[in-house]
Write a protein that holds these residues in place. Structure first.
Motif, PDB file in Angstrom:
ATOM      1  N   TYR A 116       0.830  -1.210   0.000  1.00 48.04           N
ATOM      2  CA  TYR A 116       0.000   0.000   0.000  1.00 48.04           C
ATOM      3  C   TYR A 116       0.864   1.260   0.000  1.00 48.04           C
ATOM      4  N   TYR A 117       1.791   1.340   0.938  1.00 48.05           N
ATOM      5  CA  TYR A 117       2.557   2.583   1.097  1.00 48.05           C
ATOM      6  C   TYR A 117       3.749   2.676   0.156  1.00 48.05           C
ATOM      7  N   TYR A 118       4.407   1.560  -0.089  1.00 50.24           N
ATOM      8  CA  TYR A 118       5.603   1.634  -0.914  1.00 50.24           C
ATOM      9  C   TYR A 118       5.284   1.436  -2.398  1.00 50.24           C
ATOM     10  N   GLU A 119       4.538   0.360  -2.689  1.00 50.35           N
ATOM     11  CA  GLU A 119       4.252   0.078  -4.099  1.00 50.35           C
ATOM     12  C   GLU A 119       3.071   0.882  -4.609  1.00 50.35           C
ATOM     13  N   GLY A 120       2.270   1.434  -3.706  1.00 50.00           N
ATOM     14  CA  GLY A 120       1.167   2.307  -4.131  1.00 50.00           C
ATOM     15  C   GLY A 120      -0.049   1.565  -4.653  1.00 50.00           C
ATOM     16  N   TYR A 121      -0.192   0.291  -4.303  1.00 49.57           N
ATOM     17  CA  TYR A 121      -1.354  -0.463  -4.759  1.00 49.57           C
ATOM     18  C   TYR A 121      -2.592  -0.084  -3.948  1.00 49.57           C
ATOM     19  N   SER A 122      -3.758  -0.224  -4.584  1.00 48.71           N
ATOM     20  CA  SER A 122      -5.019   0.022  -3.879  1.00 48.71           C
ATOM     21  C   SER A 122      -5.363  -1.215  -3.040  1.00 48.71           C
ATOM     22  N   VAL A 123      -6.336  -1.044  -2.166  1.00 55.14           N
ATOM     23  CA  VAL A 123      -6.762  -2.178  -1.322  1.00 55.14           C
ATOM     24  C   VAL A 123      -7.217  -3.342  -2.198  1.00 55.14           C
ATOM     25  N   LYS A 124      -7.951  -3.024  -3.254  1.00 55.34           N
ATOM     26  CA  LYS A 124      -8.462  -4.079  -4.141  1.00 55.34           C
ATOM     27  C   LYS A 124      -7.298  -4.833  -4.801  1.00 55.34           C
ATOM     28  N   GLU A 125      -6.329  -4.061  -5.280  1.00 57.85           N
ATOM     29  CA  GLU A 125      -5.178  -4.702  -5.943  1.00 57.85           C
ATOM     30  C   GLU A 125      -4.392  -5.567  -4.957  1.00 57.85           C
ATOM     31  N   ILE A 126      -4.250  -5.070  -3.740  1.00 54.95           N
ATOM     32  CA  ILE A 126      -3.523  -5.858  -2.729  1.00 54.95           C
ATOM     33  C   ILE A 126      -4.283  -7.157  -2.433  1.00 54.95           C
ATOM     34  N   ALA A 127      -5.604  -7.032  -2.367  1.00 53.50           N
ATOM     35  CA  ALA A 127      -6.419  -8.228  -2.124  1.00 53.50           C
ATOM     36  C   ALA A 127      -6.176  -9.268  -3.223  1.00 53.50           C
ATOM     37  N   ASP A 128      -6.096  -8.793  -4.475  1.00 57.25           N
ATOM     38  CA  ASP A 128      -5.838  -9.714  -5.595  1.00 57.25           C
ATOM     39  C   ASP A 128      -4.456 -10.351  -5.472  1.00 57.25           C
ATOM     40  N   ILE A 129      -3.471  -9.535  -5.147  1.00 55.88           N
ATOM     41  CA  ILE A 129      -2.093 -10.042  -5.092  1.00 55.88           C
ATOM     42  C   ILE A 129      -1.924 -11.040  -3.946  1.00 55.88           C
ATOM     43  N   LEU A 130      -2.524 -10.722  -2.804  1.00 58.82           N
ATOM     44  CA  LEU A 130      -2.350 -11.607  -1.638  1.00 58.82           C
ATOM     45  C   LEU A 130      -3.353 -12.755  -1.612  1.00 58.82           C
ATOM     46  N   GLY A 131      -4.369 -12.665  -2.474  1.00 60.99           N
ATOM     47  CA  GLY A 131      -5.400 -13.702  -2.470  1.00 60.99           C
ATOM     48  C   GLY A 131      -6.278 -13.620  -1.234  1.00 60.99           C
ATOM     49  N   LYS A 132      -6.537 -12.377  -0.785  1.00 59.24           N
ATOM     50  CA  LYS A 132      -7.378 -12.153   0.403  1.00 59.24           C
ATOM     51  C   LYS A 132      -8.576 -11.294   0.017  1.00 59.24           C
ATOM     52  N   LYS A 133      -9.522 -11.178   0.939  1.00 52.30           N
ATOM     53  CA  LYS A 133     -10.661 -10.304   0.693  1.00 52.30           C
ATOM     54  C   LYS A 133     -10.256  -8.853   0.973  1.00 52.30           C
ATOM     55  N   GLU A 134     -10.959  -7.925   0.305  1.00 52.22           N
ATOM     56  CA  GLU A 134     -10.644  -6.503   0.506  1.00 52.22           C
ATOM     57  C   GLU A 134     -10.833  -6.103   1.969  1.00 52.22           C
ATOM     58  N   THR A 135     -11.879  -6.636   2.585  1.00 54.27           N
ATOM     59  CA  THR A 135     -12.131  -6.276   3.986  1.00 54.27           C
ATOM     60  C   THR A 135     -10.973  -6.752   4.879  1.00 54.27           C
ATOM     61  N   ALA A 136     -10.418  -7.892   4.526  1.00 59.12           N
ATOM     62  CA  ALA A 136      -9.280  -8.407   5.306  1.00 59.12           C
ATOM     63  C   ALA A 136      -8.075  -7.486   5.144  1.00 59.12           C
ATOM     64  N   VAL A 137      -7.846  -7.043   3.905  1.00 61.95           N
ATOM     65  CA  VAL A 137      -6.693  -6.153   3.662  1.00 61.95           C
ATOM     66  C   VAL A 137      -6.886  -4.838   4.410  1.00 61.95           C
ATOM     67  N   MET A 138      -8.115  -4.312   4.406  1.00 56.72           N
ATOM     68  CA  MET A 138      -8.375  -3.066   5.132  1.00 56.72           C
ATOM     69  C   MET A 138      -8.075  -3.256   6.629  1.00 56.72           C
TER      70      MET A 138
END
Lengths: 160, 263
Positions: A116-138
């Protein structure tokens, strides 16, 4: 493979792979191997990309998968934080303190903070990359920030 | 806190490989990947070719039936950290996939073995429900100036019904040393929205080897072909797939070399 394409891959993604694997594994011991494994998977796979962003996200996901494999490996015995080995430029001040605190966070927290902070990905993108739900990433981001704030500014809370 | 995040980002910026490490990796991956053709890399950003490739693999492995409620697709994916360029490792991969297969290191038409890997094959229905899973083996061959060929070996037990439907729809069949080998040639038309002629619409409905993809992503009409062959030996299905209109004779000849290998 043409040397030019190999150079493009290394110049574009090697450091990102190093940063992801260091955050995931809390170690940079096998970073060079992981980097080559990821790029060989890229070269030998038939995956095609509709944009450079798509390509970068694929590399990020594949790096995380390689790190998971590394953790499963019987050879993975290194748990030291931020080793300074000859293939990697060491962390430099300022920021070592906060980086150490990020590294102390649980894996999903520190990966979410890094992406989020370094690579600048959105919560949705992080969820895709980590294979988690958006709510979990938040939740990872929120709890990670809270833990960091406490670790870094705790003295203020205690009036020191 | 913002200041701390900024410090963290600056520190993370400094986490990078040395120039020497990067040069070493460039040298290593340049050597390792010599089997990949420039053409493959050029296709990296082509969605259309991807669709053709996936379609070719699915076709060869077998998917004809459309009824929901039964497995009619086979999904194959690379198993993590699996793969070798050493043909001599075949027995190890057979053991891992619990299959006894026939394979050749090179074909007389110029195709040469490049690597093999263990894959996970899963049978699925239309809506993605999983039915069964089993290991499979993929062998990759290249030939200068030609499209690559993949040969995927899957257990017959995993997709017996799909296989029966696929061979029933084959374009040509040939018996080679007592084994029926089935060949299919597929045509793929990619076209902008609302650009299909009445003739193409009619053909799409009646010709099971003619496939159409339309959409705003396709700015011009393009036709691709994919060819494949499949046969079974000792309860293993062999699927040969390539993204060209390789002739039946050439694919049958490759199949014959596999069938007679080790004799």
């Amino acid at each position: 493979m043409e040397d030019r394409e190999a150079r493009r891959l290394i110049e574009t993604y090697a450091d990102m792979i190093l940063r992801i694997s260091t955050h995931y594994l809390k170690s940079s011991f096998d970073a060079e191997d992981i980097c080559q494994t990821v790029l060989i998977k890229y070269i030998t796979s038939k995956v095609e990309f509709d944009s450079p962003t798509h390509e970068k996200a694929w590399i990020a996901r594949t790096t995380i998968n390689c790190c998971k494999d590394e953790l499963k490996s019987a050879f993975f015995r290194k748990t030291t934080i931020l080793e300074d080995i000859e293939v990697i430029k060491s962390y430099a001040e300022p920021g070592l303190g906060v980086t150490e605190e990020v590294m102390k966070l649980p894996r999903n927290y520190r990966m979410s903070i890094f992406l989020y902070y370094y690579e600048g990905y959105s919560v949705k993108e992080i969820a895709d990359i980590l294979g988690k739900k958006e709510t979990a990433v938040m939740a990872y981001l929120s709890r990670g920030r809270k833990k960091l704030r406490f670790a870094l500014e705790g003295d203020q809370y205690y009036g020191k | 806190m913002e200041n701390r995040i900024e410090q963290y980002c600056k520190a993370t910026d400094n986490l990078s490989f040395t120039k020497e490490a990067k040069e070493r990796m460039i040298e290593n991956i340049s050597k390792i990947s010599t089997f990949e053709t420039a053409g493959t890399r050029k296709k990296r950003f082509s969605i259309r070719k991807t669709v053709v490739l996936i379609a070719a693999c699915v076709l060869v492995i077998g998917t004809v039936a459309l009824a929901t409620g039964k497995a009619n697709k086979l999904s194959v994916s690379n198993r993590a950290n699996s793969g070798t360029r050493d043909f001599e490792q075949l027995s190890r991969y057979e053991k891992e996939a619990r299959m006894d297969i026939k394979a050749v290191e090179s074909f007389s038409n110029g195709y040469i073995f490049q690597y093999m890997s263990t894959m996970d094959a899963t049978s699925l229905d239309d809506i993605g429900n999983k039915y069964a899973s089993a290991p499979a083996i993929k062998m990759h061959y290249t030939c200068k100036g030609k499209e690559d060929v993949d040969i995927i070996m899957t257990p017959l037990s995993l997709n017996r019904e799909m296989y029966a439907e696929s061979i029933a729809d084959a374009t040509q069949t040939k018996e080679i040393h007592g084994t029926e080998v089935y060949y299919s040639l597929e045509e793929w038309l990619y076209a902008p929205l609302d650009s299909l002629t009445d003739e193409e619409k009619a053909r799409e409905k009646t010709d099971s080897h003619f496939h159409v993809k339309t959409g705003s992503a396709y700015d011009k009409r393009t036709t691709y072909f994919s060819a494949g062959a499949y046969f079974d030996i000792d309860d293993v299905i062999y699927s040969l797939a390539t993204q060209t209109d390789m002739s039946a004779d050439e694919i049958f000849a490759m199949a014959e070399e596999i069938l007679t290998s080790g004799q």
